[in-house]
Design a protein around this motif. Structure first.
Motif, PDB file in Angstrom:
ATOM      1  N   TYR A 227      43.558  -6.986  53.407  1.00  0.00           N
ATOM      2  CA  TYR A 227      44.818  -7.184  52.699  1.00  0.00           C
ATOM      3  C   TYR A 227      44.777  -8.352  51.727  1.00  0.00           C
ATOM      4  CZ  TYR A 227      46.953  -3.298  54.912  1.00  0.00           C
ATOM      5  OH  TYR A 227      47.246  -2.009  55.278  1.00  0.00           O
ATOM      6  N   GLY A 228      43.764  -9.206  51.825  1.00  0.00           N
ATOM      7  CA  GLY A 228      43.526 -10.132  50.725  1.00  0.00           C
ATOM      8  C   GLY A 228      43.149  -9.350  49.475  1.00  0.00           C
ATOM      9  N   TYR A 229      42.266  -8.364  49.671  1.00  0.00           N
ATOM     10  CA  TYR A 229      41.868  -7.484  48.566  1.00  0.00           C
ATOM     11  C   TYR A 229      43.043  -6.658  48.067  1.00  0.00           C
ATOM     12  CZ  TYR A 229      40.002  -3.214  46.451  1.00  0.00           C
ATOM     13  OH  TYR A 229      39.787  -2.134  45.620  1.00  0.00           O
ATOM     14  N   LEU A 230      43.718  -5.946  48.973  1.00  0.00           N
ATOM     15  CA  LEU A 230      44.795  -5.050  48.556  1.00  0.00           C
ATOM     16  C   LEU A 230      45.977  -5.807  47.960  1.00  0.00           C
ATOM     17  CD1 LEU A 230      44.856  -2.487  51.527  1.00  0.00           C
ATOM     18  CD2 LEU A 230      43.930  -2.144  49.224  1.00  0.00           C
ATOM     19  N   GLY A 231      46.214  -7.033  48.447  1.00  0.00           N
ATOM     20  CA  GLY A 231      47.380  -7.776  47.997  1.00  0.00           C
ATOM     21  C   GLY A 231      47.250  -8.339  46.595  1.00  0.00           C
ATOM     22  N   LEU A 232      46.093  -8.943  46.273  1.00  0.00           N
ATOM     23  CA  LEU A 232      45.989  -9.660  44.995  1.00  0.00           C
ATOM     24  C   LEU A 232      44.809  -9.235  44.128  1.00  0.00           C
ATOM     25  CD1 LEU A 232      47.045 -13.361  45.718  1.00  0.00           C
ATOM     26  CD2 LEU A 232      48.296 -11.574  44.509  1.00  0.00           C
ATOM     27  N   PRO A 349      48.299 -10.950  61.136  1.00  0.00           N
ATOM     28  CA  PRO A 349      47.553 -11.869  60.252  1.00  0.00           C
ATOM     29  C   PRO A 349      47.543 -11.409  58.798  1.00  0.00           C
ATOM     30  CG  PRO A 349      46.297 -11.359  62.242  1.00  0.00           C
ATOM     31  CD  PRO A 349      47.442 -10.391  62.196  1.00  0.00           C
ATOM     32  N   ALA A 350      47.462 -10.083  58.595  1.00  0.00           N
ATOM     33  CA  ALA A 350      47.396  -9.556  57.228  1.00  0.00           C
ATOM     34  C   ALA A 350      48.635  -9.898  56.414  1.00  0.00           C
ATOM     35  CB  ALA A 350      47.203  -8.040  57.271  1.00  0.00           C
ATOM     36  N   ALA A 351      49.754 -10.165  57.093  1.00  0.00           N
ATOM     37  CA  ALA A 351      50.978 -10.513  56.375  1.00  0.00           C
ATOM     38  C   ALA A 351      50.793 -11.740  55.498  1.00  0.00           C
ATOM     39  CB  ALA A 351      52.111 -10.754  57.377  1.00  0.00           C
ATOM     40  N   PHE A 352      49.881 -12.621  55.899  1.00  0.00           N
ATOM     41  CA  PHE A 352      49.684 -13.870  55.168  1.00  0.00           C
ATOM     42  C   PHE A 352      48.427 -13.833  54.306  1.00  0.00           C
ATOM     43  CE2 PHE A 352      51.860 -14.568  59.188  1.00  0.00           C
ATOM     44  CZ  PHE A 352      53.055 -15.120  58.744  1.00  0.00           C
TER      45      PHE A 352
END
Length: 401
Positions: A227-232, A349-352
């Motif tokens: 989700y670091g990848y998917l988020g930004l 954890p992925a929320a952050f």
């Protein structure tokens, strides 16, 4: 044969509803730059908004697992579908950062309810092929991850940033009608039979035993990477490399193409030592994820290829076998709680993840920030899988499905 075909048909309808779930999840990251401008948000704020839905998913995971022991799986899946579709629709009418976060958080609550229920349905009815059943959900996530960014960018080009949220929010009505009218309780509420001696090795395990907890920790680090990848990542492409929304959408949708390998990942995990598969896939994820954020990489075809490779490794192989691995490590009467543990471990954890990557970017440049989070967290997950001794029950005696 008729019953078997009917079960496949009903599972296909449920998987279709999960495509809508995946579209809703993937939509925001492509529109994040436009939302940021419209609502005057900072990069860490829009990063948090990109991934805060996973906090809702994580917090709802374990409670939903226990709810499923008291309420029918079909009704829980329907309730989740209604909640996340309504929240996606309302996102179009956000007036500022607080209500934007609220709608994104609530969408995650609904998405977790649906995911946990569908995992319990699939791994209970197709119990002897649990990894394939679990990975079929991620396969359909891949379909939504392809459709969502590209169609969302196309709608954005023809209209404004609110319209994709409105249209995709309303699309949940179609899935709702299909599930209510076509999916029967004998399929959704089925319970697996305890008929194999392989179960003896895991019947002593409880939700907080060593093996499921280690797998849950590995899942948490994997979630920070994913989700670091998917988020930004789309924001990085647009703001650091100058890609258009359509180009960024094309690159990130190739991650969804990689996720289509989930069925292969589940098949391999059902037949071979999934610990070795997990470790190797996590190491590959660290490599491909880091390369995505290197300054050497400024071509769209190269970004598309690396996104596909990253998606194939971390979504096609890692996600499929972490979800099934936690379920395999526990007895079948805890299948719903095991599904909830996986959802909570991945998504809290992925929320952050987006906020963390945004903060790292403010301290360092994009490349170091991306490599630190995407590659570093995948490496930590790989180390955790190496500490697991023994092997949760693999595939049981094969059934014809």
């Amino acid at each position: 044969m008729t019953t078997r075909r009917a079960a496949f048909g009903m599972f296909a309808i449920l998987l279709f509803s999960y495509v809508i779930n995946a579209i809703d999840r993937q939509l925001f990251s492509v529109l994040a730059s436009d939302v940021r401008v419209a609502l005057d948000l900072t990069l860490p704020q829009v990063g948090l908004a990109s991934t805060v839905f996973t906090l809702g998913m994580g917090l709802a995971g374990l409670p939903t697992g226990y709810l499923l022991s008291r309420v029918s799986r079909k009704n829980v899946a329907l309730l989740g579908l209604v909640i996340f579709s309504a929240a996606t629709y309302l996102t179009a009418y956000a007036q500022g950062f607080p209500d934007l976060l609220l709608y994104r958080f609530v969408s995650g609550l609904g998405e977790a309810m649906q995911l946990t229920a569908l995992l319990a349905i699939g791994t209970s009815y197709f119990y002897q092929h649990r990894a394939i059943a679990a990975s079929s959900l991620n396969f359909t996530f891949g379909i939504g991850a392809i459709i969502g960014p590209n169609l969302g960018a196309a709608i954005l080009g023809a209209s404004h940033w609110q319209m994709p949220f409105i249209l995709f929010g309303l699309s949940g009505l179609l899935a709702l009608v299909l599930i209510v009218s076509c999916v029967k309780p004998w399929f959704t509420e089925a319970a697996p039979l305890l008929v194999t001696t392989e179960m003896a090795s895991i019947t002593g395990n409880r939700l907080w035993s060593r093996t499921p907890l280690l797998l849950a920790m590995a899942t948490a680090f994997s979630g920070l990477s994913i989700y670091g990848y998917l988020g930004l990542y789309p924001t990085y492409l647009r703001e650091a490399l100058g890609f258009s929304p359509q180009q960024a959408a094309m690159a990130v949708s190739c991650y969804g193409l990689g996720a289509l390998l989930s069925l292969l990942g589940g098949w391999l995990g059902d037949r071979f030592d999934f610990h070795k598969l997990l470790t190797g896939s996590l190491l590959a994820s660290a490599l491909f994820g880091g390369l995505l954020f290197t300054e050497l990489n400024r071509s769209l075809p190269l970004h598309a290829g690396l996104s596909f490779a990253f998606g194939a490794a971390i979504s096609g192989m890692v996600y499929a076998n972490l979800s099934a691995g936690i379920i395999k490590s526990l007895p079948p009467n805890l299948a719903a709680q095991a599904s909830g543990l996986f959802v909570a471990s991945l998504y809290i954890p992925a929320a952050f993840a987006g906020y963390l990557l945004g903060l790292l970017k403010t301290q360092f440049e994009w490349s170091l920030a991306g490599i630190t989070q995407i590659s570093g967290c995948a490496l930590m997950a790989a180390l955790l899988t190496l500490t697991i001794k023994g092997r949760p029950s693999s595939s049981l005696a094969r059934e014809t499905i």
